[in-house]
Design a protein around this motif. Structure first.
Motif, PDB file in Angstrom:
ATOM      1  N   THR A   1       0.859  -1.185   0.000  1.00  0.00           N
ATOM      2  CA  THR A   1       0.000   0.000   0.000  1.00  0.00           C
ATOM      3  C   THR A   1       0.896   1.235   0.000  1.00  0.00           C
ATOM      4  O   THR A   1       2.048   1.188   0.438  1.00  0.00           O
ATOM      5  CB  THR A   1      -0.919   0.037   1.228  1.00  0.00           C
ATOM      6  N   TYR A   2       0.356   2.313  -0.517  1.00  0.00           N
ATOM      7  CA  TYR A   2       1.139   3.538  -0.581  1.00  0.00           C
ATOM      8  C   TYR A   2       0.261   4.732  -0.262  1.00  0.00           C
ATOM      9  O   TYR A   2      -0.968   4.667  -0.340  1.00  0.00           O
ATOM     10  CB  TYR A   2       1.828   3.688  -1.944  1.00  0.00           C
ATOM     11  N   SER A   3       0.916   5.840   0.077  1.00  0.00           N
ATOM     12  CA  SER A   3       0.154   7.012   0.508  1.00  0.00           C
ATOM     13  C   SER A   3       0.208   8.171  -0.490  1.00  0.00           C
ATOM     14  O   SER A   3      -0.650   9.049  -0.447  1.00  0.00           O
ATOM     15  CB  SER A   3       0.669   7.490   1.865  1.00  0.00           C
ATOM     16  N   ASN A   4       1.186   8.174  -1.378  1.00  0.00           N
ATOM     17  CA  ASN A   4       1.384   9.299  -2.289  1.00  0.00           C
ATOM     18  C   ASN A   4       0.651   9.057  -3.603  1.00  0.00           C
ATOM     19  O   ASN A   4       1.053   8.221  -4.410  1.00  0.00           O
ATOM     20  CB  ASN A   4       2.879   9.493  -2.544  1.00  0.00           C
ATOM     21  N   SER A   5      -0.411   9.797  -3.837  1.00  0.00           N
ATOM     22  CA  SER A   5      -1.203   9.604  -5.050  1.00  0.00           C
ATOM     23  C   SER A   5      -0.461  10.059  -6.309  1.00  0.00           C
ATOM     24  O   SER A   5      -0.933   9.848  -7.419  1.00  0.00           O
ATOM     25  CB  SER A   5      -2.531  10.349  -4.930  1.00  0.00           C
ATOM     26  N   ALA A   6       0.701  10.693  -6.149  1.00  0.00           N
ATOM     27  CA  ALA A   6       1.471  11.151  -7.312  1.00  0.00           C
ATOM     28  C   ALA A   6       2.268  10.023  -7.975  1.00  0.00           C
ATOM     29  O   ALA A   6       2.784  10.214  -9.071  1.00  0.00           O
ATOM     30  CB  ALA A   6       2.426  12.272  -6.896  1.00  0.00           C
TER      31      ALA A   6
END
Lengths: 113, 114
Positions: free
Chosen positions: B24-29
């Motif tokens: 999972t990741y938090s940076n939508s970029a």
């Protein structure tokens, strides 16, 4: 042999000594990278280089020095080794314009006593 | 919170099982996503590379990206003992100044038992 080679593969040194890890690639890739890999921290970028004579700091650069006088070589020097620099070091390269894909060497396992 | 979260395992499965590995990741970029495989005492090697949401298949391996949930997966079908390795997810941004900086997961250790 084609590819990316690191030397030495294994090194034991003492605190305060200078150590240089060598990295050589035969693809003429523009980008080269040095990572360290530690349990619980994963791969962390130390330094990278976009071309000969162009280098920049990564996430954990303190205590390390790099140079890149030729495209194919990217040595990493620990000027005064500390125990916290005991790690496995990976060199990687990437062609310019190709996003993301890194090619890694087999690693240099460094122990600082 | 780390930008990328990956369960380190270890994961142990019998030969022939379907394996699911996740990050999972938090940076939508983040715009591109990769899975690397690392055998013991070797460097990581690229296994799968995706740009967009959806599935990408290569033999027994399927990479899945769900950008809306910020979740990526790697599925291994008919797992083999030779699949025993650590699997690292990595992701990055494709814009100037960032296209050389990959963000890595910690890696999941997988053992496939004969």
């Amino acid at each position: 042999d084609a590819g990316i080679t690191q030397s030495p593969r294994y090194k034991i040194t003492e605190t305060g000594r200078q150590v240089t890890l060598m990295c050589h690639q035969t693809w003429s890739h523009s980008y080269m990278f040095w990572y360290r890999q530690d349990l619980g921290h994963g791969l962390r970028l130390i330094y990278y280089s976009a071309a000969a004579d162009i280098t920049d700091k990564g996430e954990v650069p303190d205590g390390y020095v790099v140079s890149r006088s030729k495209t194919e070589n990217f040595p990493l020097t620990l000027e005064s080794a500390t125990r916290s620099q005991t790690s496995v070091y990976f060199c990687a390269s990437k062609a310019s314009g190709v996003t993301g894909e890194l090619f890694f060497g087999e690693g240099s396992r460094l122990t600082v006593l | 919170q780390k930008e990328v979260e990956q369960d380190p395992g270890p994961l142990s499965v019998p030969e022939g099982a379907i394996v699911s590995l996740n990050c999972t990741y938090s940076n939508s970029a983040f715009q591109y996503f990769m899975w690397y495989r690392q055998y013991s005492r070797k460097g990581p090697e690229l296994l799968m590379y995706t740009y967009s949401s959806g599935n990408k298949e290569d033999g027994r391996f399927t990479a899945q990206v769900d950008k809306s949930s910020k979740y990526i997966s790697l599925f291994i079908r008919d797992s083999q003992p030779s699949d025993s390795a650590t699997y690292l997810c990595a992701m990055g941004r494709n814009d100037a100044g960032n296209n050389r900086k990959l963000i890595w997961g910690l890696g999941t250790s997988l053992a496939v038992n004969p």
